[in-house]
Scaffold this active site. Structure first.
Site, short mmCIF file in Angstrom:
data_model
loop_
_atom_site.label_atom_id
_atom_site.label_comp_id
_atom_site.label_asym_id
_atom_site.label_seq_id
_atom_site.Cartn_x
_atom_site.Cartn_y
_atom_site.Cartn_z
N LYS A 169 0.79 -1.24 -0.08
CA LYS A 169 0.24 -0.06 -0.10
C LYS A 169 0.86 1.23 -0.05
CE LYS A 169 -1.27 1.48 3.80
NZ LYS A 169 -1.78 1.70 5.09
N THR A 170 1.93 1.36 0.77
CA THR A 170 2.59 2.39 0.88
C THR A 170 3.42 2.82 -0.30
OG1 THR A 170 2.80 1.90 3.24
CG2 THR A 170 4.19 3.64 2.48
N ASP A 201 -4.58 8.22 2.82
CA ASP A 201 -4.17 6.86 3.50
C ASP A 201 -5.15 6.58 4.36
OD1 ASP A 201 -2.53 4.65 3.74
OD2 ASP A 201 -1.22 5.56 4.90
N GLU A 202 -5.24 5.01 4.75
CA GLU A 202 -5.85 4.46 5.88
C GLU A 202 -7.46 5.18 5.69
OE1 GLU A 202 -4.52 2.05 7.49
OE2 GLU A 202 -2.67 2.59 8.07
N GLN A 233 -8.93 -3.64 8.23
CA GLN A 233 -8.23 -2.98 9.13
C GLN A 233 -8.89 -1.87 9.91
OE1 GLN A 233 -3.83 -3.29 8.40
NE2 GLN A 233 -4.34 -4.19 6.56
N ARG A 264 0.78 -8.69 10.83
CA ARG A 264 1.83 -7.92 11.15
C ARG A 264 3.16 -8.97 10.90
NH1 ARG A 264 0.49 -4.01 9.55
NH2 ARG A 264 -1.24 -5.27 9.30
#
Length: 774
Positions: free
Chosen positions: A33-34, A225-226, A256, A616
């Site tokens: 994503k980043t 983002d997010e 998430q 994670r």
DNA sequence: TCGATCACGATTTTT
DNA sequence: TCGTGATCGA
């Protein structure tokens, strides 16, 4: 550029290069994503968008900083620096400062953190003589916060039948009035709380179309983002800014979404395609981070949720190890097991270093016991979260001086320092000040400047003290124009007598306070230096304050790459990755939290939180739970989390007791000393477990019974223990299972030597040790 | 007004 | 268990 684009997979590439209209990127965990966001920004720059016309909003300062660094490495420092990239709160506080006059705020307005707003609410409730057992401060605060995040102003709140009825129903009919007074007091103090930064931005854009127009033209491309964590206020700001050009790209993962308690609304992402008709949806489904086992286990978990956007996250990495589940008898043992596992995995001929490990927990309170266990094993660790540097008392006190210098109307800061260091201005006087101020609808500072005019009922002695205090502050304000920030800071700590009083204190805490103070001053000069390097002409105290109030602990992390085990809450771990992740405390009423129990929506959020935790991990994931845990000062019995059953059994590995024994055989000496010290804290409650733990037993909620406090039924204990003999397997609440090697002495002095699986050999007085036969 | 002592109460996550 | 808040005496 082409070279960079060639590093992307097909769906990533499409997401990066589509810029004709609105787009939604559903980015599964670990799907790059980043990378998509950074490359997309680089791509936009390459397409000719000037950097200052790109607005990129993130959720944390850390995310913003990291992304900026990555972009800088692609397009260069010069360009990256000019991007509008930061958190919602920091970007819009910046805009609010330059447009503050529209809203009647000073441009140097203070930002109240949640402690400030809590304290203000408390004092308002006191003035209204409300019972703080009926009006629970936390509830009141979140009620008001939720209203703000939904853009419900005081007026709207008062007019909302629904809200008023809900308040009456929960026996707090005066919330609207509290909200009203709170808002008025913030305004009077020239202060905004966190929620105001978003609410006031919306008010600004709503009431001043010319301002909105300006920023609409200014920001030609918007990225968020997010997005699953945005609340209504954030959603609307973004919508307003992008309405005309529709050049917007939001990235997120509904699986998430874990911040609904803070007003985040998962519908923002679920409904995005309806709000932006014609939007393109890109799905990033390939997980590059984790092994197949981890991805599959996480998938099987998250599929138990009802509400979600369908997607199939998959991994083409190696299959990897199954997720291991380990149970312990107590939270103490959990700590030792975790520490032991880390040591073992690090030694096992692998390449792991301490920084490859993270311990994740649901609540900060769990960190203590783990910390102790790691320390005893000499495992270096760092803890994130808890109270941040800037929230410490001594730091907040000094910052409060700075705040008052910059904005003397700041009520909360003024209240903190008016009698720190003690100068004989006590609670009574402060209450009189507050009363006079609110009667006349002015700030405390205004009253302080002319007490007589506001009929402040104080005697001459007190009046003199107040006067001296005012003169002290005024002298600081004068110097604020002449001195550099760090010089001013030094003057303040010296002339207030803070240095003097702190340095007299030779206690451990006193010395740590001094160190923190020095750290703060150092931080200020570093800040000033950095700003000057970046080309600022001068650095004002106000500049420092405006950044500090939005800073969190994770932002001033000095030894980021030190070789240490990371400990943090699952929330704090979002967006991070570690080779090995250990999730502890997988018990009912802890994870999922007790608070989530009676709502399906809340349970689903907890499940997403667990999903975040598992995803994670890159290589190994370990889940642990304890069967008893210290809570509220006493040990209570816990059953394994329902979430363990939500993961398909084929992805789980539950070691037998015997293998656990092997694991620790060689380390017994260390465990012994550890056990000895925890023995001191031995509890009274005795837990008895119905059956040895087997894989099957772990799959269902174990049946636990509780036996009465042994101390109050001493007679029973010896009866209970009379059939203990060498060779018996026994269980102890804290040390777990073990085998009796020897019994000696008689009656009250009877002693047993027990070899515990995880804690080594111990001698226990049967009078006190509550052992049960397995 | 201040400090010490005591009792009580509460515990989720954070920009 | 821990920290905060109330109460008391000086």
């Amino acid at each position: 550029m082409e070279e960079y684009l060639s590093q992307l997979n097909e769906s990533q590439l499409q997401a990066v290069t589509y810029s004709e209209g609105p787009s939604l990127v559903i980015a599964g965990a670990g799907s790059g994503k980043t990378r998509v966001l950074t490359y997309k920004i680089a791509y936009l720059l390459h397409q000719g968008f000037p950097p200052q016309s790109i607005l990129a909003l993130t959720f944390t300062n850390k995310a913003a900083r990291e992304m900026k660094e990555r972009i800088a490495s692609i397009v260069g420092e010069q360009q990256a620096r000019r991007l509008w990239m930061g958190t919602f709160h920091s970007i819009f506080s910046r805009i609010l400062r330059s447009e503050a006059s529209y809203l009647g705020y000073p441009s140097a307005f203070t930002i109240y953190d949640s402690a400030d707003s809590k304290s203000l609410l408390k004092s308002i409730m006191k003035e209204m003589q409300l019972d703080d057992k009926v009006y629970r401060i936390g509830t009141v605060q979140s009620r008001i916060s939720n209203a703000k995040n939904s853009l419900i102003t005081v007026k709207a709140y008062e007019q909302s039948k629904e809200l008023i009825e809900a308040d009456q129903h929960s026996k707090m009919p005066l919330i609207a009035e509290i909200y009203k007074r709170y808002q008025a007091r913030c305004k009077q103090a020239g202060a905004m709380d966190f929620d105001d930064l978003l609410l006031q931005t919306n008010i600004l854009f709503r009431d001043f179309p010319e301002v909105l127009e300006k920023y609409r033209r200014f920001f030609r491309y918007i990225l968020v983002d997010e997005y699953q964590d945005t609340n209504f206020a954030q959603h609307l700001i973004v919508q307003r800014l992008s309405e005309l050009h529709q050049r917007i790209c939001v990235v997120g993962d509904d699986a998430q979404s874990i911040y609904s308690f803070r007003g985040a609304n998962i519908d923002n992402i679920l409904q995005f395609k309806n709000v932006y008709p014609g939007c393109k949806i890109f799905k990033l489904e390939r997980n590059y981070r984790s092994t197949q086992s981890i991805v599959n286990a996480a998938n099987s978990l998250i599929h138990k949720n009802k509400e979600q956007i369908h997607k199939t996250v998959y991994s083409e990495n190696s299959v990897g190890e199954k997720i291991r589940v380990i149970s312990s008898y107590s939270d103490y043992e959990e700590g030792y097991v975790v520490a032991g596992k880390i040591a073992e995995m690090r030694m096992a001929g692998t390449h792991y270093t301490y920084s490859d490990f993270a311990i994740l927990y649901r609540t900060n309170a769990q960190s203590r016991i783990l910390e102790e266990a790691l320390r005893k094993r000499n495992i270096p660790y760092k803890i994130y979260g808890g109270l941040s540097f800037y929230q410490r008392k001594e730091i907040k006190d000094i910052i409060s001086y700075f705040r008052v210098i910059v904005n003397p109307h700041d009520e909360e800061a003024l209240k903190r320092i008016i009698n720190y260091p003690t100068r004989g201005i006590g609670e009574t006087t402060v209450n009189k000040l507050i009363a006079a101020a609110s009667d006349n609808e002015v700030s405390l500072w205004t009253v302080l400047q002319d007490p007589a005019a506001y009929k402040l009922p104080v005697n001459s002695g007190t009046a003199n003290k107040l006067n001296a205090f005012r003169e002290l502050l005024e002298s600081f304000m004068l110097k604020n124009d002449q001195l550099s920030v760090e010089e001013l800071a030094a003057v303040v700590v010296k002339e207030t007598g803070i240095v003097g009083s702190l340095f007299q204190d030779r206690s451990v805490e006193g010395i740590s306070k001094q160190e923190n103070l020095q750290e703060l001053i150092k931080g200020i000069s570093e800040f000033a230096e950095l700003k000057l390097e970046e080309g600022a002409e001068s650095v004002k105290l106000a500049d420092f304050l405006s950044e500090v109030s939005l800073l969190t602990d994770q932002d001033n992390d000095k030894n980021e790459n030190a070789n240490k085990v990371t400990m943090m809450t699952v929330h704090a771990a979002k967006g991070l990755e570690f080779k090995n992740v250990i999730v502890v405390g997988l018990e009912e009423d802890l994870f999922p939290s007790l608070m989530a129990k009676d709502s399906l929506r809340a349970i689903e959020e907890e499940r997403r939180l667990f999903y975040v935790a598992i995803t994670r991990a890159e290589e190994n994931c370990l889940l642990t739970y304890a069967k008893s845990r210290f809570r509220n000062g006493q040990s209570s019995i816990c059953s394994p989390s329902r979430f363990l059953k939500d993961i398909d059994a084929e992805f789980l590995d539950i070691p037998s007791v015997a293998s656990a024994e092997d694991t620790f055989q060689s380390k017994r000496a260390e465990y012994q000393s550890a056990a000895l010290s925890s023995f001191r804290n031995q509890t009274k409650a005795e837990d008895v477990f119905s059956s040895p733990v087997t894989a099957a037993a772990q799959q269902r909620v174990s049946h636990l019974t509780k036996i009465n406090d042994a101390a109050s039924s001493g007679g029973n204990v010896s009866a209970l223990n009379s059939n203990l003999q060498p060779g018996c397997r026994v269980r102890h609440e804290r040390f777990g299972e073990g085998e009796i090697l020897q019994i000696e002495g008689t009656d009250a002095n009877q002693k047993a030597t027990v070899l515990f699986d995880n804690f080594g050999q111990k001698q226990l007085l049967l009078k006190f040790a509550k052992l049960t036969l397995v």
